[in-house]
Design a protein around this motif. Structure first.
Motif, PDB file in Angstrom:
ATOM      1  N   GLU A   1       0.892  -1.225  -0.074  1.00  0.00           N
ATOM      2  CA  GLU A   1       0.074   0.093  -0.089  1.00  0.00           C
ATOM      3  C   GLU A   1       0.905   1.343   0.085  1.00  0.00           C
ATOM      4  O   GLU A   1       0.560   2.338  -0.665  1.00  0.00           O
ATOM      5  CB  GLU A   1      -1.086  -0.152   1.214  1.00  0.00           C
ATOM      6  N   ALA A   2       1.704   1.196   0.682  1.00  0.00           N
ATOM      7  CA  ALA A   2       2.736   2.397   0.801  1.00  0.00           C
ATOM      8  C   ALA A   2       3.357   2.725  -0.502  1.00  0.00           C
ATOM      9  O   ALA A   2       3.592   3.743  -1.029  1.00  0.00           O
ATOM     10  CB  ALA A   2       4.004   2.194   1.840  1.00  0.00           C
ATOM     11  N   LEU A   3       3.920   1.370  -1.312  1.00  0.00           N
ATOM     12  CA  LEU A   3       4.347   1.747  -2.526  1.00  0.00           C
ATOM     13  C   LEU A   3       3.324   2.369  -3.732  1.00  0.00           C
ATOM     14  O   LEU A   3       3.950   3.424  -4.437  1.00  0.00           O
ATOM     15  CB  LEU A   3       4.728   0.324  -3.226  1.00  0.00           C
ATOM     16  N   ASN A   4       2.177   1.786  -3.407  1.00  0.00           N
ATOM     17  CA  ASN A   4       1.073   2.443  -4.358  1.00  0.00           C
ATOM     18  C   ASN A   4       0.790   4.019  -4.160  1.00  0.00           C
ATOM     19  O   ASN A   4       0.984   4.742  -4.669  1.00  0.00           O
ATOM     20  CB  ASN A   4      -0.346   1.881  -4.167  1.00  0.00           C
ATOM     21  N   LEU A   5       0.818   4.182  -2.699  1.00  0.00           N
ATOM     22  CA  LEU A   5       0.632   5.889  -2.337  1.00  0.00           C
ATOM     23  C   LEU A   5       1.837   6.705  -2.755  1.00  0.00           C
ATOM     24  O   LEU A   5       1.601   7.733  -3.294  1.00  0.00           O
ATOM     25  CB  LEU A   5       0.191   5.999  -0.901  1.00  0.00           C
ATOM     26  N   TYR A   6       2.904   6.221  -2.508  1.00  0.00           N
ATOM     27  CA  TYR A   6       4.487   6.676  -2.975  1.00  0.00           C
ATOM     28  C   TYR A   6       4.260   6.913  -4.103  1.00  0.00           C
ATOM     29  O   TYR A   6       4.768   8.273  -4.923  1.00  0.00           O
ATOM     30  CB  TYR A   6       5.684   6.236  -2.354  1.00  0.00           C
ATOM     31  N   GLY A   7       3.910   5.974  -5.083  1.00  0.00           N
ATOM     32  CA  GLY A   7       3.778   6.253  -6.720  1.00  0.00           C
ATOM     33  C   GLY A   7       3.062   7.146  -7.106  1.00  0.00           C
ATOM     34  O   GLY A   7       3.284   7.887  -8.057  1.00  0.00           O
ATOM     35  N   GLN A   8       1.666   7.182  -6.327  1.00  0.00           N
ATOM     36  CA  GLN A   8       0.828   8.300  -6.925  1.00  0.00           C
ATOM     37  C   GLN A   8       1.153   9.455  -6.368  1.00  0.00           C
ATOM     38  O   GLN A   8       1.175  10.585  -7.140  1.00  0.00           O
ATOM     39  CB  GLN A   8      -0.530   8.007  -6.131  1.00  0.00           C
ATOM     40  N   ALA A   9       2.081   9.813  -5.454  1.00  0.00           N
ATOM     41  CA  ALA A   9       2.303  11.069  -4.813  1.00  0.00           C
ATOM     42  C   ALA A   9       3.471  11.436  -5.798  1.00  0.00           C
ATOM     43  O   ALA A   9       3.448  12.569  -6.290  1.00  0.00           O
ATOM     44  CB  ALA A   9       2.836  11.100  -3.531  1.00  0.00           C
ATOM     45  N   ARG A  10       4.372  10.569  -6.438  1.00  0.00           N
ATOM     46  CA  ARG A  10       5.343  10.862  -7.251  1.00  0.00           C
ATOM     47  C   ARG A  10       4.845  11.453  -8.478  1.00  0.00           C
ATOM     48  O   ARG A  10       5.239  12.481  -9.139  1.00  0.00           O
ATOM     49  CB  ARG A  10       6.113   9.888  -7.288  1.00  0.00           C
ATOM     50  N   GLU A  11       3.722  10.773  -9.048  1.00  0.00           N
ATOM     51  CA  GLU A  11       2.937  11.142 -10.389  1.00  0.00           C
ATOM     52  C   GLU A  11       2.573  12.618 -10.228  1.00  0.00           C
ATOM     53  O   GLU A  11       2.815  13.461 -10.978  1.00  0.00           O
ATOM     54  CB  GLU A  11       2.079  10.414 -10.756  1.00  0.00           C
ATOM     55  N   VAL A  12       1.914  12.999  -8.834  1.00  0.00           N
ATOM     56  CA  VAL A  12       1.267  14.230  -8.777  1.00  0.00           C
ATOM     57  C   VAL A  12       2.432  15.268  -8.714  1.00  0.00           C
ATOM     58  O   VAL A  12       2.100  16.600  -9.135  1.00  0.00           O
ATOM     59  CB  VAL A  12       0.522  14.166  -7.385  1.00  0.00           C
ATOM     60  N   PHE A  13       3.506  15.027  -7.908  1.00  0.00           N
ATOM     61  CA  PHE A  13       4.689  16.007  -7.817  1.00  0.00           C
ATOM     62  C   PHE A  13       5.093  16.158  -9.161  1.00  0.00           C
ATOM     63  O   PHE A  13       5.564  17.393  -9.658  1.00  0.00           O
ATOM     64  CB  PHE A  13       5.779  15.558  -6.835  1.00  0.00           C
ATOM     65  N   ARG A  14       5.397  15.056 -10.055  1.00  0.00           N
ATOM     66  CA  ARG A  14       5.983  15.436 -11.279  1.00  0.00           C
ATOM     67  C   ARG A  14       4.911  16.303 -12.230  1.00  0.00           C
ATOM     68  O   ARG A  14       5.583  17.183 -12.882  1.00  0.00           O
ATOM     69  CB  ARG A  14       6.088  13.810 -11.932  1.00  0.00           C
ATOM     70  N   ARG A  15       3.804  15.866 -12.117  1.00  0.00           N
ATOM     71  CA  ARG A  15       2.736  16.502 -13.237  1.00  0.00           C
ATOM     72  C   ARG A  15       2.747  17.970 -12.777  1.00  0.00           C
ATOM     73  O   ARG A  15       2.378  19.033 -13.582  1.00  0.00           O
ATOM     74  CB  ARG A  15       1.271  15.719 -13.032  1.00  0.00           C
TER      75      ARG A  15
END
Length: 170
Positions: free
Chosen positions: A10-24
């Motif tokens: 679950e942490a991997l999923n959320l960190y991945g989502q956060a990374r995409e938001v930050f990148r975008r």
């Protein structure tokens, strides 16, 4: 929170989502810190090559924005991951970089943790005197702070002393 309680998937999923938001949204530091967190999760799962790739990306991004404290914070676990796969020269390089930066920022706890890791790497490469010095310096920092890692470092020092005594000719 998920990472802290061991729910790594679950942490991997959320960190991945956060990374995409930050990148975008062009939030570079957030992207770098997300990569660092992804690396920590992959290292916890034993996926060391993936962890190293994430840490390297994090270091590059954070260095690119001149966030040197965060570079240290990413170099430290990068060194741990290199140590785990037996790439001791790279581990030493990353730990020494992190140590230099943590000292620049007078981050005593992180300095102590890095010295302990540096000692482990020295020990793994047969540089036992350097290991002992690093562990002793780590203990001198961590013990007064009441850091829970101080006990483990104290044990490493004692174990090394016992090994040294038993290996000396009588």
């Amino acid at each position: 929170m998920h990472e802290e309680i061991g729910q790594i998937e679950e942490a991997l999923n959320l960190y991945g989502q956060a990374r995409e938001v930050f990148r975008r949204h062009g939030i570079t530091r957030g992207e770098g810190m997300s990569l660092l967190s992804l690396g920590n999760c992959h290292r916890a799962r034993g996926h060391l090559d993936t962890a190293i790739a994430h840490y390297q990306q994090a270091v590059a991004i954070l260095d690119g924005i001149n966030d040197q404290w965060s570079v240290a914070w990413a170099s430290y676990p990068l060194g741990l991951a290199y140590q785990q796969i037996g790439q001791h020269d790279e581990a030493l390089k990353q730990h020494q970089l992190a140590l230099k930066l943590f000292r620049r920022f007078d981050d005593r706890r992180c300095e102590g943790l890095t010295l302990a890791a540096l000692g482990d790497t020295f020990d793994a490469t047969g540089q036992h005197d350097d290991a002992q010095r690093s562990w002793q310096q780590a203990l001198e920092i961590l013990d007064p702070l009441g850091d829970p890692h101080a006990g483990a470092v104290r044990s490493l020092i004692a174990q090394a002393e016992r090994a040294r005594r038993t290996s000396w000719p009588a």
